[in-house]
Enzyme design. Structure first.
Site, mmCIF file in Angstrom:
data_model
loop_
_atom_site.group_PDB
_atom_site.id
_atom_site.type_symbol
_atom_site.label_atom_id
_atom_site.label_comp_id
_atom_site.label_asym_id
_atom_site.label_seq_id
_atom_site.Cartn_x
_atom_site.Cartn_y
_atom_site.Cartn_z
ATOM 1 N N TYR A 197 -27.263 33.988 -18.271
ATOM 2 C CA TYR A 197 -27.865 33.382 -19.471
ATOM 3 C C TYR A 197 -27.963 34.425 -20.586
ATOM 4 O O TYR A 197 -27.559 34.176 -21.726
ATOM 5 C CB TYR A 197 -29.250 32.817 -19.133
ATOM 6 C CG TYR A 197 -30.018 32.364 -20.350
ATOM 7 C CD1 TYR A 197 -29.629 31.227 -21.061
ATOM 8 C CD2 TYR A 197 -31.112 33.091 -20.826
ATOM 9 C CE1 TYR A 197 -30.324 30.819 -22.197
ATOM 10 C CE2 TYR A 197 -31.814 32.686 -21.952
ATOM 11 C CZ TYR A 197 -31.413 31.546 -22.641
ATOM 12 O OH TYR A 197 -32.091 31.154 -23.769
ATOM 13 N N LYS A 214 -26.302 34.682 -24.557
ATOM 14 C CA LYS A 214 -27.118 34.838 -25.767
ATOM 15 C C LYS A 214 -26.682 36.090 -26.542
ATOM 16 O O LYS A 214 -26.677 36.092 -27.768
ATOM 17 C CB LYS A 214 -28.604 34.907 -25.386
ATOM 18 C CG LYS A 214 -29.110 33.614 -24.744
ATOM 19 C CD LYS A 214 -29.211 32.507 -25.767
ATOM 20 C CE LYS A 214 -28.671 31.191 -25.385
ATOM 21 N NZ LYS A 214 -28.759 30.157 -26.404
HETATM 22 N N1 LIG Z 1 -37.398 27.611 -24.690
HETATM 23 C C1 LIG Z 1 -37.228 28.932 -24.638
HETATM 24 O O1 LIG Z 1 -38.005 29.652 -23.992
HETATM 25 C C2 LIG Z 1 -36.087 29.563 -25.418
HETATM 26 C C3 LIG Z 1 -36.185 30.927 -25.728
HETATM 27 C C4 LIG Z 1 -35.142 31.537 -26.419
HETATM 28 C C5 LIG Z 1 -34.037 30.804 -26.782
HETATM 29 N N2 LIG Z 1 -33.962 29.475 -26.468
HETATM 30 C C6 LIG Z 1 -32.758 28.747 -26.856
HETATM 31 O O2 LIG Z 1 -33.112 27.663 -27.667
HETATM 32 C C7 LIG Z 1 -32.164 26.599 -27.507
HETATM 33 C C8 LIG Z 1 -32.903 25.296 -27.280
HETATM 34 O O3 LIG Z 1 -33.706 25.451 -26.135
HETATM 35 P P1 LIG Z 1 -34.967 24.511 -25.843
HETATM 36 O O4 LIG Z 1 -36.029 25.384 -25.329
HETATM 37 O O5 LIG Z 1 -35.236 23.631 -26.988
HETATM 38 O O6 LIG Z 1 -34.361 23.656 -24.612
HETATM 39 P P2 LIG Z 1 -34.774 22.195 -24.052
HETATM 40 O O7 LIG Z 1 -36.191 21.900 -24.384
HETATM 41 O O8 LIG Z 1 -34.334 22.213 -22.620
HETATM 42 O O9 LIG Z 1 -33.850 21.181 -24.894
HETATM 43 C C9 LIG Z 1 -32.461 21.256 -24.751
HETATM 44 C C10 LIG Z 1 -31.813 20.207 -25.639
HETATM 45 O O10 LIG Z 1 -30.397 20.421 -25.604
HETATM 46 C C11 LIG Z 1 -29.750 19.238 -25.100
HETATM 47 N N3 LIG Z 1 -28.604 19.717 -24.337
HETATM 48 C C12 LIG Z 1 -28.605 20.473 -23.206
HETATM 49 N N4 LIG Z 1 -27.359 20.716 -22.812
HETATM 50 C C13 LIG Z 1 -26.533 20.119 -23.717
HETATM 51 C C14 LIG Z 1 -25.128 20.014 -23.834
HETATM 52 N N5 LIG Z 1 -24.302 20.568 -22.929
HETATM 53 N N6 LIG Z 1 -24.608 19.323 -24.883
HETATM 54 C C15 LIG Z 1 -25.443 18.730 -25.797
HETATM 55 N N7 LIG Z 1 -26.789 18.811 -25.730
HETATM 56 C C16 LIG Z 1 -27.320 19.490 -24.694
HETATM 57 C C17 LIG Z 1 -30.833 18.487 -24.302
HETATM 58 O O11 LIG Z 1 -30.620 17.085 -24.237
HETATM 59 P P3 LIG Z 1 -29.656 16.428 -23.118
HETATM 60 O O12 LIG Z 1 -30.100 16.991 -21.811
HETATM 61 O O13 LIG Z 1 -29.855 14.947 -23.263
HETATM 62 O O14 LIG Z 1 -28.268 16.825 -23.474
HETATM 63 C C18 LIG Z 1 -32.057 18.787 -25.173
HETATM 64 O O15 LIG Z 1 -32.047 17.943 -26.310
HETATM 65 C C19 LIG Z 1 -31.257 27.011 -26.350
HETATM 66 O O16 LIG Z 1 -30.042 27.506 -26.851
HETATM 67 C C20 LIG Z 1 -32.026 28.134 -25.664
HETATM 68 O O17 LIG Z 1 -31.167 29.067 -25.062
HETATM 69 C C21 LIG Z 1 -34.975 28.839 -25.796
#
Ligand SMILES: NC(=O)c1ccc[n+]([C@@H]2O[C@H](COP(=O)([O-])OP(=O)(O)OC[C@H]3O[C@@H](n4cnc5c(N)ncnc54)[C@H](OP(=O)(O)O)[C@@H]3O)[C@@H](O)[C@H]2O)c1
Length: 259
Positions: free
Chosen positions: A151, A155
């Site tokens: 992961y 990133k």
């Molecule tokens: N939350 C954290 O702690 C954190 C920290 C740093 C960075 N990030 C980054 O922030 C971004 C968003 O994370 P989040 O925390 O908002 O995640 P989340 O709450 O799990 O939401 C993920 C979203 O992406 C969609 N998704 C997942 N896989 C997909 C795919 N292959 N194609 C299209 N849509 C997809 C999901 O809907 P479906 O399942 O319906 O597709 C959902 O809408 C990610 O890139 C993550 O790496 C998150």
């Protein structure tokens, strides 16, 4: 302003969609599942356009760009946000798991960038820019996390893409921003743990609200900048870690031993 957001049905993407819609933004939203996307859209003003599909498929990126142009005649910002985490040591990450996470987190980003760039490059200037590419990376772009090495690598790769692209398209007046959240209270961890393993989090690690992250992103959409670190202190701590690579090793090692 017209904004495309991938992974918009939950978490950071949904928080950004709410924030932009509330200030009159016109949105093209993506996720794989239709139900959660429609439920979100029903709560937003301005009738967002919905495009379901997996970002790992280049056809999804093209459909998003086509939808924005067809409905709004312009794309101001593309936000490559869709991504997921994986709890796995490097030794235990299988070739299939590497391929899958690279296909979503890295190639999913690149497909969107490649589909959007030809259109951004030919648009008229608005507020000094023809368009804006925003990549949602992570604080882990600057420090590989044990048991999340694959992961973290995706990133870090997104950050490299943003750094190279920012200079490549500067003369076309296209802005490029990478976003580096720390742990954020979304469904991210449960989605990661659905692949197996437990995402260990230290008690001293900060956790942010997705709305805080979305607000920082919306500010950078209004006034583009190179990097967004919604948790400011993490930027300096991880910067120190690049100068002194073993600084965080002890911290992570102690946590792994406790686990
Ligand atoms: N939350 C954290 O702690 C954190 C920290 C740093 C960075 N990030 C980054 O922030 C971004 C968003 O994370 P989040 O925390 O908002 O995640 P989340 O709450 O799990 O939401 C993920 C979203 O992406 C969609 N998704 C997942 N896989 C997909 C795919 N292959 N194609 C299209 N849509 C997809 C999901 O809907 P479906 O399942 O319906 O597709 C959902 O809408 C990610 O890139 C993550 O790496 C998150």
């Amino acid at each position: 302003m017209v904004t495309i957001i991938t992974g918009a049905s939950d978490g950071i993407g949904a928080a950004l969609a709410r924030h932009l819609a509330a200030s009159g933004g016109r949105l093209v939203l993506n996720a794989r599942g239709r139900e959660r996307l429609e439920a979100l859209a029903a709560t937003l003003p301005g009738s967002p356009v919905l495009v379901t599909g997996d970002v790992a498929d280049p056809a999804t990126a093209q459909a998003l760009v086509n939808a924005a142009r067809q409905h709004f005649g312009r794309i101001d910002t593309v936000v490559a946000n869709a991504g997921y985490g994986l709890v796995r040591t490097i030794a235990d990450t299988t070739p299939e798991e590497w391929q899958a996470i690279l296909a979503t987190n890295l190639l999913g980003t690149i497909h969107l960038v490649r589909a959007a760039l030809p259109h951004l490059a030919t648009q008229d200037l608005r507020d000094g820019y023809r368009g804006h590419v925003m990549l949602v990376s992570s604080a882990l772009a600057r420090r590989g996390r044990p048991e999340a090495g694959a992961y973290s690598a995706t990133k870090a790769a997104q950050l490299s893409v943003a750094e190279a692209l920012r200079v490549e398209v500067a003369d076309q007046r296209i802005a490029v921003t990478s976003v580096h959240p720390v742990a954020t209270a979304t469904g991210f961890i449960s989605a990661a743990e659905a692949h197996g393993g437990t995402w260990a989090r230290g008690t001293s690690e900060p956790v942010q609200d997705p709305q805080v992250v979305a607000r920082a992103m919306a500010d950078a959409i209004a006034r583009p900048r190179a990097e967004v670190w919604p948790h400011g202190l993490s930027r300096w701590a991880l910067g120190l870690g690049t100068l002194w690579p073993t600084l965080f090793d002890g911290y992570f090692l102690r946590r792994m031993r406790r686990k």
